[in-house]
Scaffold this motif. Structure first.
Motif, PDB file in Angstrom:
ATOM      1  N   ASN A 322       0.855  -1.182   0.000  1.00  0.00           N
ATOM      2  CA  ASN A 322       0.000   0.000   0.000  1.00  0.00           C
ATOM      3  C   ASN A 322       0.897   1.240   0.000  1.00  0.00           C
ATOM      4  OD1 ASN A 322      -1.783   2.111   0.543  1.00  0.00           O
ATOM      5  ND2 ASN A 322      -3.057   0.873   1.907  1.00  0.00           N
ATOM      6  N   GLU A 421     -15.150  -3.908   1.212  1.00  0.00           N
ATOM      7  CA  GLU A 421     -14.344  -2.978   0.426  1.00  0.00           C
ATOM      8  C   GLU A 421     -14.787  -2.972  -1.035  1.00  0.00           C
ATOM      9  OE1 GLU A 421     -10.236  -3.801  -0.194  1.00  0.00           O
ATOM     10  OE2 GLU A 421     -10.534  -5.945  -0.540  1.00  0.00           O
ATOM     11  N   GLY A 423     -13.065  -1.519  -4.928  1.00  0.00           N
ATOM     12  CA  GLY A 423     -11.891  -0.934  -5.562  1.00  0.00           C
ATOM     13  C   GLY A 423     -11.863  -1.191  -7.052  1.00  0.00           C
ATOM     14  N   ALA A 436      -6.779   0.904  -6.503  1.00  0.00           N
ATOM     15  CA  ALA A 436      -7.222   1.866  -5.491  1.00  0.00           C
ATOM     16  C   ALA A 436      -8.449   1.270  -4.815  1.00  0.00           C
ATOM     17  CB  ALA A 436      -7.539   3.203  -6.131  1.00  0.00           C
ATOM     18  N   PHE A 437      -8.549   1.429  -3.478  1.00  0.00           N
ATOM     19  CA  PHE A 437      -9.633   0.772  -2.761  1.00  0.00           C
ATOM     20  C   PHE A 437      -9.949   1.538  -1.482  1.00  0.00           C
ATOM     21  CE2 PHE A 437      -5.547  -1.151  -1.755  1.00  0.00           C
ATOM     22  CZ  PHE A 437      -5.489  -1.011  -0.373  1.00  0.00           C
ATOM     23  N   ALA A 438     -11.135   1.268  -0.947  1.00  0.00           N
ATOM     24  CA  ALA A 438     -11.567   1.813   0.343  1.00  0.00           C
ATOM     25  C   ALA A 438     -12.532   0.819   0.961  1.00  0.00           C
ATOM     26  CB  ALA A 438     -12.220   3.178   0.173  1.00  0.00           C
ATOM     27  N   PRO A 473     -14.941   4.243   8.235  1.00  0.00           N
ATOM     28  CA  PRO A 473     -13.940   3.866   7.223  1.00  0.00           C
ATOM     29  C   PRO A 473     -12.816   3.079   7.888  1.00  0.00           C
ATOM     30  CG  PRO A 473     -14.537   6.173   6.977  1.00  0.00           C
ATOM     31  CD  PRO A 473     -15.144   5.713   8.270  1.00  0.00           C
ATOM     32  N   LYS A 475     -10.354   1.239   5.987  1.00  0.00           N
ATOM     33  CA  LYS A 475      -9.153   1.053   5.165  1.00  0.00           C
ATOM     34  C   LYS A 475      -9.268   1.880   3.904  1.00  0.00           C
ATOM     35  CE  LYS A 475      -8.530  -2.787   2.885  1.00  0.00           C
ATOM     36  NZ  LYS A 475      -8.198  -4.182   2.487  1.00  0.00           N
ATOM     37  N   ALA A 476      -8.155   2.349   3.404  1.00  0.00           N
ATOM     38  CA  ALA A 476      -8.075   3.033   2.112  1.00  0.00           C
ATOM     39  C   ALA A 476      -6.645   2.919   1.624  1.00  0.00           C
ATOM     40  CB  ALA A 476      -8.491   4.493   2.223  1.00  0.00           C
ATOM     41  N   GLY A 477      -6.466   2.915   0.334  1.00  0.00           N
ATOM     42  CA  GLY A 477      -5.105   2.807  -0.161  1.00  0.00           C
ATOM     43  C   GLY A 477      -5.004   2.823  -1.664  1.00  0.00           C
TER      44      GLY A 477
END
Length: 490
Positions: A322, A421, A423, A436-438, A473, A475-477
């Motif tokens: 990430n 999630e 992405g 890209a994901f969240a 939220p 996770k994000a990356g």
């Protein structure tokens, strides 16, 4: 009078088309299932084709067969290397079919792996009246563009609007996976018109020629000789009964030298000559050398070239990181294993462990996540490396330990985190991906607040508790990963 038979399978209808030509030729097609090189007699009309060709060979006789040319094709979706491999395997498999079903042509046929059936596809599209003129011309322009390579042509066809590519796959590509068998036989053979059972019908021919024939349910037709006419070498006959026109015929010219009989010349009666003085004897001329006997060419059976060993890449797992965590000086990596071409099992490990020299500040965490993903992006069934791309959904659960000390005072604890999630993954190359994901979910954790002494050698815990937050939220990356693979023989 000589007659040529053309046996063509188009869609699920088929019939014989008859015209005048010399020497006699017969063309027939046998179909294959998708991505298969094994002849299946129960697929489409193969059983009827086999029975009809056996009846034809029995009627003609083995001695009348001059030569047989077999072309093995593959439909042009997928990679060129895979299609050539299929074409070669189908060519090699014809020997088994010939030995079992058509012993009359043993030693008289040659087999060629013809590769992708582009010309056959063009002829089918040109004859397809179900397509509008605009769509038909758009497809033909792509097929006729000599500047396009095979892969570029496939990409252009797959990019056609209004579902045209799906239409080609369903209505035409199915019938491009085939053998094309052309049989040249002796023009002196007289076929018995009662061998094949059928109903009367009429087919129109070029130049106003008409011929009555009977399309049988088994595919053969009764042969009725039309008036003499010459058929062009690359003629395409419009068949109103089928709605399509067959592919252009490949004409094989077989030398059939004709020897004209010498006319017998009777000597004319002449009056007796007057006696003349005996001439001096002339020297006898040297005898002329006898002409060498003409050697008739023997049909050569070409062996199918041995299939070259080809390899394809098989994905094993992917390693990634990430990039947002890396920018925050938080080491991490992910481990993802594909399950088929849509599903995957994912594990992520985050492990920052930073402490200042005087122990006054700390940023420490160990976190392990596990989950599954489903990728919607997938285009090529024949390429195992066509994975991890497009939109995806996932579900994850994780646990970990943390210790955060801004300056002498801090928090420690353990927690559990879970969520869903979404992405998107981009294909950067055969082995590289960026995504890209969240994620949104819930967090459950315990905490302990502490204070340290002056040199941070001892921690004094003041109070503790537990906390839960949802939805939140989780996770994000933006991640990049590499697919490790192995080579496997096709």
């Amino acid at each position: 009078m000589t007659v040529c038979l053309l046996f063509v399978v188009l869609d699920e209808s088929f019939a014989f088309t008859i015209w005048q030509r010399s020497p006699r030729e017969m063309v027939c097609l046998f179909d294959f299932r998708y991505n298969d090189a094994v002849y299946d007699a129960n697929y489409l009309k193969n059983s009827d084709e086999t029975a009809d060709l056996q009846a034809f060979l029995k009627a003609v006789g083995a001695d009348a067969i001059k030569n047989v040319t077999v072309l093995a094709y593959a439909s042009p979706e997928g990679t060129h290397a895979h299609n050539m491999m299929l074409s070669r395997e189908r060519a090699a498999a014809f020997r088994v079919l010939a030995d079992e079903c058509f012993p009359q042509i043993k030693g008289k046929y040659s087999v060629t792996a013809a590769g992708e059936a582009w010309s056959m596809l063009r002829n089918r599209v040109e004859a397809d009246m179900n397509l509008s003129a605009e769509n038909r011309n758009a497809i033909i322009r792509i097929l006729d563009d000599a500047s396009l390579g095979g892969e570029a042509r496939k990409w252009r066809l797959a990019s056609l609007p209004d579902g045209l590519y799906d239409y080609l796959l369903n209505e035409h590509y199915t019938y491009l996976r085939c053998y094309e068998v052309l049989i040249v036989f002796d023009s002196s053979v007289q076929l018995d018109k009662n061998v094949f059972k059928s109903d009367e019908s009429v087919v129109k021919y070029p130049d106003g020629i008409q011929s009555s024939y009977k399309p049988a349910s088994t595919g053969l037709s009764q042969v009725i000789n039309p008036e003499p006419a010459i058929m062009p070498d690359s003629a395409i006959i419009a068949d109103p009964l089928l709605g399509f026109k067959p592919i252009a015929v490949r004409r094989i010219v077989v030398d059939q030298p004709t020897v004209e009989p010498k006319q017998k010349v009777e000597p004319e009666q002449q009056p007796e000559p007057e006696p003349e003085p005996t001439p001096e004897p002339e020297p006898e001329p040297e005898p002329e050398p006898e002409p060498e006997p003409e050697v008739k060419p023997v049909p050569v059976v070409e062996d199918v070239p041995a299939a070259q060993v080809e390899y394809q890449k098989i994905p094993m797992f992917a390693l990634g990181t990430n990039l947002l965590f890396d920018l925050a000086i938080t080491p991490n990596f992910s481990f993802e294993v594909p399950v088929g071409q849509h599903w995957s099992i994912l594990g992520e490990y985050t492990f920052p462990w930073w402490v200042t020299r005087d122990n006054s500040r700390a940023w420490q965490m160990i976190k392990l996540d596990q989950g599954v993903r489903y990728y919607f992006g997938h285009k090529n069934m024949n390429n195992p490396m066509d994975i991890f791309q497009g939109h995806f959904l996932g579900a994850q659960v994780g646990m970990g330990y943390y210790d955060v000390e801004p300056h002498h005072n801090g928090w420690q604890g353990e927690g559990i985190i879970g969520g869903l999630e979404y992405g998107y993954a981009w294909r950067l190359g055969e082995c590289w991906r960026m995504e890209a994901f969240a994620a949104v979910g819930a967090v459950f954790f315990d905490y302990r607040y502490y204070m340290a002494n002056e040199n941070d050698s001892k921690l004094m815990y003041k109070y503790n508790g537990s906390y839960s937050v949802w939805p939140l939220p989780t996770k994000a990356g933006v991640a990049i990963k590499y697919i490790f693979n192995r080579k496997e023989q096709r």
